[in-house]
Design a protein around this motif. Structure first.
Motif, PDB file in Angstrom:
ATOM      1  N   ALA A 292      42.581  34.598  30.914  1.00  0.00           N
ATOM      2  CA  ALA A 292      41.345  34.422  30.145  1.00  0.00           C
ATOM      3  C   ALA A 292      41.594  34.521  28.647  1.00  0.00           C
ATOM      4  CB  ALA A 292      40.310  35.453  30.569  1.00  0.00           C
ATOM      5  N   ALA A 293      40.947  33.615  27.897  1.00  0.00           N
ATOM      6  CA  ALA A 293      41.129  33.568  26.445  1.00  0.00           C
ATOM      7  C   ALA A 293      40.148  34.471  25.709  1.00  0.00           C
ATOM      8  CB  ALA A 293      40.979  32.132  25.950  1.00  0.00           C
ATOM      9  N   HIS A 294      39.029  34.815  26.355  1.00  0.00           N
ATOM     10  CA  HIS A 294      38.049  35.673  25.693  1.00  0.00           C
ATOM     11  C   HIS A 294      37.340  36.538  26.721  1.00  0.00           C
ATOM     12  CE1 HIS A 294      35.052  32.805  27.121  1.00  0.00           C
ATOM     13  NE2 HIS A 294      35.737  31.835  26.532  1.00  0.00           N
ATOM     14  N   ILE A 295      36.558  37.485  26.233  1.00  0.00           N
ATOM     15  CA  ILE A 295      35.965  38.496  27.093  1.00  0.00           C
ATOM     16  C   ILE A 295      35.028  37.905  28.135  1.00  0.00           C
ATOM     17  CG2 ILE A 295      34.081  38.957  25.449  1.00  0.00           C
ATOM     18  CD1 ILE A 295      34.198  41.888  26.314  1.00  0.00           C
ATOM     19  N   GLN A 296      34.274  36.851  27.772  1.00  0.00           N
ATOM     20  CA  GLN A 296      33.347  36.269  28.730  1.00  0.00           C
ATOM     21  C   GLN A 296      34.084  35.669  29.921  1.00  0.00           C
ATOM     22  OE1 GLN A 296      33.203  35.736  25.450  1.00  0.00           O
ATOM     23  NE2 GLN A 296      31.216  36.579  24.832  1.00  0.00           N
ATOM     24  N   GLU A 297      35.195  34.970  29.652  1.00  0.00           N
ATOM     25  CA  GLU A 297      35.977  34.386  30.737  1.00  0.00           C
ATOM     26  C   GLU A 297      36.533  35.470  31.641  1.00  0.00           C
ATOM     27  OE1 GLU A 297      39.084  31.823  29.470  1.00  0.00           O
ATOM     28  OE2 GLU A 297      37.757  30.293  28.645  1.00  0.00           O
ATOM     29  N   ARG A 298      37.033  36.529  31.015  1.00  0.00           N
ATOM     30  CA  ARG A 298      37.641  37.601  31.807  1.00  0.00           C
ATOM     31  C   ARG A 298      36.616  38.304  32.689  1.00  0.00           C
ATOM     32  NH1 ARG A 298      42.158  40.448  32.412  1.00  0.00           N
ATOM     33  NH2 ARG A 298      41.916  42.581  33.176  1.00  0.00           N
ATOM     34  N   THR A 299      35.456  38.622  32.129  1.00  0.00           N
ATOM     35  CA  THR A 299      34.459  39.349  32.915  1.00  0.00           C
ATOM     36  C   THR A 299      33.904  38.481  34.039  1.00  0.00           C
ATOM     37  OG1 THR A 299      32.753  38.787  31.272  1.00  0.00           O
ATOM     38  CG2 THR A 299      33.822  40.919  31.068  1.00  0.00           C
ATOM     39  N   ARG A 300      33.747  37.172  33.789  1.00  0.00           N
ATOM     40  CA  ARG A 300      33.283  36.287  34.866  1.00  0.00           C
ATOM     41  C   ARG A 300      34.299  36.235  36.003  1.00  0.00           C
ATOM     42  NH1 ARG A 300      31.122  32.906  30.593  1.00  0.00           N
ATOM     43  NH2 ARG A 300      33.035  31.692  30.586  1.00  0.00           N
ATOM     44  N   ALA A 301      35.585  36.139  35.641  1.00  0.00           N
ATOM     45  CA  ALA A 301      36.634  36.126  36.665  1.00  0.00           C
ATOM     46  C   ALA A 301      36.700  37.463  37.389  1.00  0.00           C
ATOM     47  CB  ALA A 301      37.980  35.803  36.019  1.00  0.00           C
ATOM     48  N   ASP A 302      36.506  38.554  36.648  1.00  0.00           N
ATOM     49  CA  ASP A 302      36.521  39.893  37.230  1.00  0.00           C
ATOM     50  C   ASP A 302      35.421  40.021  38.282  1.00  0.00           C
ATOM     51  OD1 ASP A 302      37.048  42.550  37.701  1.00  0.00           O
ATOM     52  OD2 ASP A 302      36.922  43.166  35.610  1.00  0.00           O
ATOM     53  N   THR A 303      34.222  39.576  37.946  1.00  0.00           N
ATOM     54  CA  THR A 303      33.114  39.629  38.894  1.00  0.00           C
ATOM     55  C   THR A 303      33.404  38.768  40.120  1.00  0.00           C
ATOM     56  OG1 THR A 303      31.522  40.033  37.115  1.00  0.00           O
ATOM     57  CG2 THR A 303      30.641  39.212  39.202  1.00  0.00           C
ATOM     58  N   ARG A 304      33.917  37.553  39.903  1.00  0.00           N
ATOM     59  CA  ARG A 304      34.254  36.673  41.027  1.00  0.00           C
ATOM     60  C   ARG A 304      35.290  37.321  41.947  1.00  0.00           C
ATOM     61  NH1 ARG A 304      34.597  32.688  37.089  1.00  0.00           N
ATOM     62  NH2 ARG A 304      36.846  32.554  37.362  1.00  0.00           N
ATOM     63  N   PHE A 305      36.246  38.015  41.353  1.00  0.00           N
ATOM     64  CA  PHE A 305      37.296  38.686  42.122  1.00  0.00           C
ATOM     65  C   PHE A 305      36.692  39.693  43.095  1.00  0.00           C
ATOM     66  CE2 PHE A 305      40.233  42.340  42.439  1.00  0.00           C
ATOM     67  CZ  PHE A 305      41.360  41.718  42.960  1.00  0.00           C
ATOM     68  N   HIS A 306      35.823  40.542  42.586  1.00  0.00           N
ATOM     69  CA  HIS A 306      35.260  41.602  43.431  1.00  0.00           C
ATOM     70  C   HIS A 306      34.271  41.057  44.455  1.00  0.00           C
ATOM     71  CE1 HIS A 306      37.156  44.986  41.357  1.00  0.00           C
ATOM     72  NE2 HIS A 306      36.999  44.280  40.255  1.00  0.00           N
ATOM     73  N   LEU A 307      33.505  40.047  44.082  1.00  0.00           N
ATOM     74  CA  LEU A 307      32.583  39.448  45.043  1.00  0.00           C
ATOM     75  C   LEU A 307      33.344  38.701  46.138  1.00  0.00           C
ATOM     76  CD1 LEU A 307      29.722  38.081  42.746  1.00  0.00           C
ATOM     77  CD2 LEU A 307      29.818  40.229  44.015  1.00  0.00           C
ATOM     78  N   ALA A 308      34.462  38.095  45.776  1.00  0.00           N
ATOM     79  CA  ALA A 308      35.278  37.392  46.772  1.00  0.00           C
ATOM     80  C   ALA A 308      35.843  38.371  47.798  1.00  0.00           C
ATOM     81  CB  ALA A 308      36.410  36.627  46.078  1.00  0.00           C
ATOM     82  N   ILE A 309      36.189  39.564  47.339  1.00  0.00           N
ATOM     83  CA  ILE A 309      36.697  40.581  48.269  1.00  0.00           C
ATOM     84  C   ILE A 309      35.597  41.035  49.225  1.00  0.00           C
ATOM     85  CG2 ILE A 309      37.568  42.955  48.426  1.00  0.00           C
ATOM     86  CD1 ILE A 309      39.119  42.424  45.826  1.00  0.00           C
ATOM     87  N   LEU A 310      34.382  41.202  48.705  1.00  0.00           N
ATOM     88  CA  LEU A 310      33.264  41.569  49.585  1.00  0.00           C
ATOM     89  C   LEU A 310      33.056  40.502  50.650  1.00  0.00           C
ATOM     90  CD1 LEU A 310      30.545  43.028  47.158  1.00  0.00           C
ATOM     91  CD2 LEU A 310      32.220  44.267  48.543  1.00  0.00           C
TER      92      LEU A 310
END
Length: 254
Positions: free
Chosen positions: A161-179
């Motif tokens: 991720a190049a900026h905080i918005q990209e990182r946080t969106r990917a972070d959320t997707r990561f945890h929701l994908a695990i659920l």
């Protein structure tokens, strides 16, 4: 239900963001949804404490420069979220906080921007401690190849991720994908409902965190153990990540 004599009242609602000129350019649905958002935010942040009897329909209509029908629909939306109750000859009043639907997307978003943000962050973290370690362990046992691709991709995009918005969106997707990969049908809608809460939490943690490499490494450990189908190790990896997030939140208080 509050009694008229004991209920708190507010004189004049403060100036609001919705103007008559704006209301004429957007649909009725957008008007009443925006109005509900403005009133809901003020309730959650404490402008209108529990027990407060709100201004009547005519007053809201005048203050916000919107139709009475838009006000009625906005109040109905807030009643559906259990923020408000209403009774003829009394009006609408703010319900006790314990009755609010905190799993509602809008309520979570309002809660996240309230002065009680620290309480909000701790509440989200407690929820994660209860749910996520076991969800990761189940994901390690049950995930499909397609679900693993989704988890791995989100983890990789966090690191790129190049900026905080990209990182946080990917972070959320990561945890929701695990659920979703846990295979428990009840966790999927629950995860979607708390998506807003996770977004706010991850934005806060990412801004406060000075060691993004460590944070990325902790996420990669979770991804690796799910991919290698190691339930105990996946559970342990999540515990380490949550402990790290707890530290960030605690340090922010000092």
């Amino acid at each position: 239900m509050p009694r008229e004599k004991s209920a708190k009242r507010l004189a004049e609602p403060a100036a609001v963001v919705i103007r008559g000129s704006e209301a004429t350019r957007i649909s009725g649905l957008s008007v009443h949804a925006s109005l509900a958002g403005e009133i809901g935010l003020r309730i959650v942040r404490g402008d209108y404490p529990p027990g407060t009897i709100l201004p009547n329909e005519a007053k809201w209509s005048q203050t916000f420069n919107v139709s009475r029908s838009a006000v009625r629909e906005a109040i109905k939306m807030l009643m559906a979220k259990s923020l408000l109750a209403s009774r003829p000859k009394i009006g609408s009043w703010v319900e006790p906080k314990e009755r609010w639907n905190l799993l509602d997307r809008d309520v979570l978003a309002w809660y996240a921007t309230s002065p009680d943000r620290e309480v909000f962050l701790r509440t989200v973290q407690e929820f994660r401690h209860i749910i996520e370690p076991e969800a990761a362990a189940f994901a390690a046992m049950r995930r499909s190849d397609e679900q693993m691709v989704e988890i791995s991709q989100a983890c990789r995009e966090m690191g790129e991720a190049a900026h905080i918005q990209e990182r946080t969106r990917a972070d959320t997707r990561f945890h929701l994908a695990i659920l979703r990969a846990s295979g428990n049908e009840l966790l999927v809608p629950l995860g979607v409902l708390i998506e807003s809460a996770l977004d706010h939490l991850f934005v806060f943690v990412t801004r406060e965190h000075s060691d993004q490499r460590r944070a990325q490494s902790l996420h990669e450990a979770i991804e690796r153990n799910i991919r290698l189908r190691r339930p105990a190790a996946a559970r342990s990896a999540v515990h380490k990540l949550l402990a790290n997030t707890d530290e960030v939140i605690e340090l922010s208080r000092r």
